[in-house]
Structure formats: C-alpha cells, structure tokens
Design an enzyme around this catalytic site. Sequence first.
Site, PDB file in Angstrom:
ATOM      1  N   LYS A  11       0.821  -1.222   0.000  1.00  0.00           N
ATOM      2  CA  LYS A  11       0.000   0.000   0.000  1.00  0.00           C
ATOM      3  C   LYS A  11       0.858   1.277   0.000  1.00  0.00           C
ATOM      4  O   LYS A  11       2.067   1.220   0.261  1.00  0.00           O
ATOM      5  CB  LYS A  11      -0.934  -0.041   1.220  1.00  0.00           C
ATOM      6  CG  LYS A  11      -1.948  -1.197   1.173  1.00  0.00           C
ATOM      7  CD  LYS A  11      -2.927  -1.137   2.359  1.00  0.00           C
ATOM      8  CE  LYS A  11      -3.927  -2.286   2.314  1.00  0.00           C
ATOM      9  NZ  LYS A  11      -4.921  -2.218   3.422  1.00  0.00           N
ATOM     10  N   TYR A  51     -12.420  -2.463  -3.216  1.00  0.00           N
ATOM     11  CA  TYR A  51     -12.906  -2.503  -1.837  1.00  0.00           C
ATOM     12  C   TYR A  51     -14.428  -2.328  -1.769  1.00  0.00           C
ATOM     13  O   TYR A  51     -14.954  -1.893  -0.739  1.00  0.00           O
ATOM     14  CB  TYR A  51     -12.199  -1.443  -0.995  1.00  0.00           C
ATOM     15  CG  TYR A  51     -10.822  -1.868  -0.485  1.00  0.00           C
ATOM     16  CD1 TYR A  51     -10.673  -3.007   0.312  1.00  0.00           C
ATOM     17  CD2 TYR A  51      -9.682  -1.122  -0.775  1.00  0.00           C
ATOM     18  CE1 TYR A  51      -9.417  -3.384   0.792  1.00  0.00           C
ATOM     19  CE2 TYR A  51      -8.437  -1.499  -0.294  1.00  0.00           C
ATOM     20  CZ  TYR A  51      -8.317  -2.628   0.493  1.00  0.00           C
ATOM     21  OH  TYR A  51      -7.080  -3.008   0.978  1.00  0.00           O
ATOM     22  N   ASN A 114      -1.988   0.400   6.742  1.00  0.00           N
ATOM     23  CA  ASN A 114      -1.454  -0.854   7.299  1.00  0.00           C
ATOM     24  C   ASN A 114      -0.620  -1.662   6.297  1.00  0.00           C
ATOM     25  O   ASN A 114      -0.510  -2.870   6.417  1.00  0.00           O
ATOM     26  CB  ASN A 114      -2.573  -1.673   7.941  1.00  0.00           C
ATOM     27  CG  ASN A 114      -3.645  -2.065   6.949  1.00  0.00           C
ATOM     28  OD1 ASN A 114      -3.540  -1.771   5.773  1.00  0.00           O
ATOM     29  ND2 ASN A 114      -4.666  -2.737   7.435  1.00  0.00           N
ATOM     30  N   HIS A 117      -2.215  -5.479   1.651  1.00  0.00           N
ATOM     31  CA  HIS A 117      -3.491  -6.189   1.516  1.00  0.00           C
ATOM     32  C   HIS A 117      -3.194  -7.630   1.133  1.00  0.00           C
ATOM     33  O   HIS A 117      -2.263  -7.889   0.379  1.00  0.00           O
ATOM     34  CB  HIS A 117      -4.354  -5.569   0.404  1.00  0.00           C
ATOM     35  CG  HIS A 117      -5.408  -6.522  -0.107  1.00  0.00           C
ATOM     36  ND1 HIS A 117      -6.596  -6.699   0.544  1.00  0.00           N
ATOM     37  CD2 HIS A 117      -5.404  -7.392  -1.149  1.00  0.00           C
ATOM     38  CE1 HIS A 117      -7.299  -7.640  -0.101  1.00  0.00           C
ATOM     39  NE2 HIS A 117      -6.592  -8.067  -1.138  1.00  0.00           N
ATOM     40  N   GLU A 128      -9.600 -10.942  -7.529  1.00  0.00           N
ATOM     41  CA  GLU A 128      -8.681  -9.799  -7.366  1.00  0.00           C
ATOM     42  C   GLU A 128      -7.504  -9.907  -8.348  1.00  0.00           C
ATOM     43  O   GLU A 128      -7.093  -8.902  -8.943  1.00  0.00           O
ATOM     44  CB  GLU A 128      -8.192  -9.749  -5.913  1.00  0.00           C
ATOM     45  CG  GLU A 128      -9.329  -9.402  -4.950  1.00  0.00           C
ATOM     46  CD  GLU A 128      -8.952  -9.530  -3.486  1.00  0.00           C
ATOM     47  OE1 GLU A 128      -7.790  -9.868  -3.159  1.00  0.00           O
ATOM     48  OE2 GLU A 128      -9.838  -9.276  -2.639  1.00  0.00           O
TER      49      GLU A 128
END
Length: 140
Positions: A11, A51, A114, A117, A128
């Site tokens: 991320k 998402y 964070n 993913h 995905e």
Amino acid sequence: MAIQRTFSIIKPDATERNLTGAVNAVIEAAGLRIVAQKRILMSRREAETFYGVHRERPFFGELVDFMTSGPVVVQVLEGENAVLRYREVMGATNPANAEEGTIRKKFARSIGENSVHGSDSEENAAIEIAQFFSGNEIVG
Ligand code: ATP
Ligand code: MG
C-alpha cells in the site's frame, strides 16, 4: 496442502517509505514466491471496485483516498496454502494487535495505513488477481 495463488498489494504508506524490498523479503522468507508484480497508481474507480465490499463502512472514503494517494505494488503470490499463509504473514488489520514478525507489526502505521493487503479467500484471490493481471503477466 495444495499450491495456491493469492493477491497482494503493497500500500501507499509502504511505497512512500521505500519499503517494497523489505516487505518482499518478509514474503519470500515465509516461503511465498512472487510470480507477478507491478507498480501502479490506482484510479478511484479501481479502488472503489476493489474494496466494494466495504462501500457502506464509515471508513470507505478514507480508504479510497488512501489507496489512490500514491503508488502501490500489486502482486500475485504462490505457495502452499498461500491465501491463509499470507494472511498470517501480514498480521492483524490493526498493527496494535499484530503478532511479532508480521509485516503489519514491523511496518504498519495504523489500522488504515497498514502497509499490505492480502486476499481473504481463494475465491476472492481469483477475482482480485483478474482485476489487475492478465494470464501472461503471471509466471510461476
Ligand atoms: P485488506 O483487505 O486490506 O487485506 P483486512 O482484510 O485485514 O485488510 P478489512 O476489514 O478487509 O481488513 O479492511 C480493509 C482495509 O480497510 C484495511 O486493511 C484498512 O486499510 C482499512 N480499514 C479497516 N478498518 C478500518 C478502520 N476502522 N479505520 C480505517 N481504516 C480501516
Ligand atoms: Mg480484507
């Protein structure tokens, strides 16, 4: 246990701190193989689709803003029981609850920022992976 593939994103909080290689070192040390990888800027539309399951959550807008705020590295990981294995390697969503040695314990800034993913099921992994990679970009 069968060889599986899972989908990973490094991320923007991690790419910003030049941690792509450090995250990849943890992934590889855990026995997972990076069989596809590219650095992209996610569009708002891509992030909203990706998402979509969280669309009604209070943090959705913040999550889309974050995921489009800088480069991300999208990856396909392969290995034994890869979906669950990578979830273990990532650690808990909130780094305050993550186990020692996990990517989120080492690198995450907060529950939102964070660092990584990982797919939460084999079915979602396939969806995905198909959102970001064509078959000939994945070399196992
Ligand atoms: P990911 O889907 O990114 O692998 P996850 O499966 O551990 O993470 P989810 O519940 O699917 O966690 O949440 C998706 C992402 O939304 C989280 O990784 C985090 O970036 C963000 N998020 C989740 N909960 C919060 C929250 N309470 N506040 C802000 N952001 C959050
Ligand atoms: Mg999730």
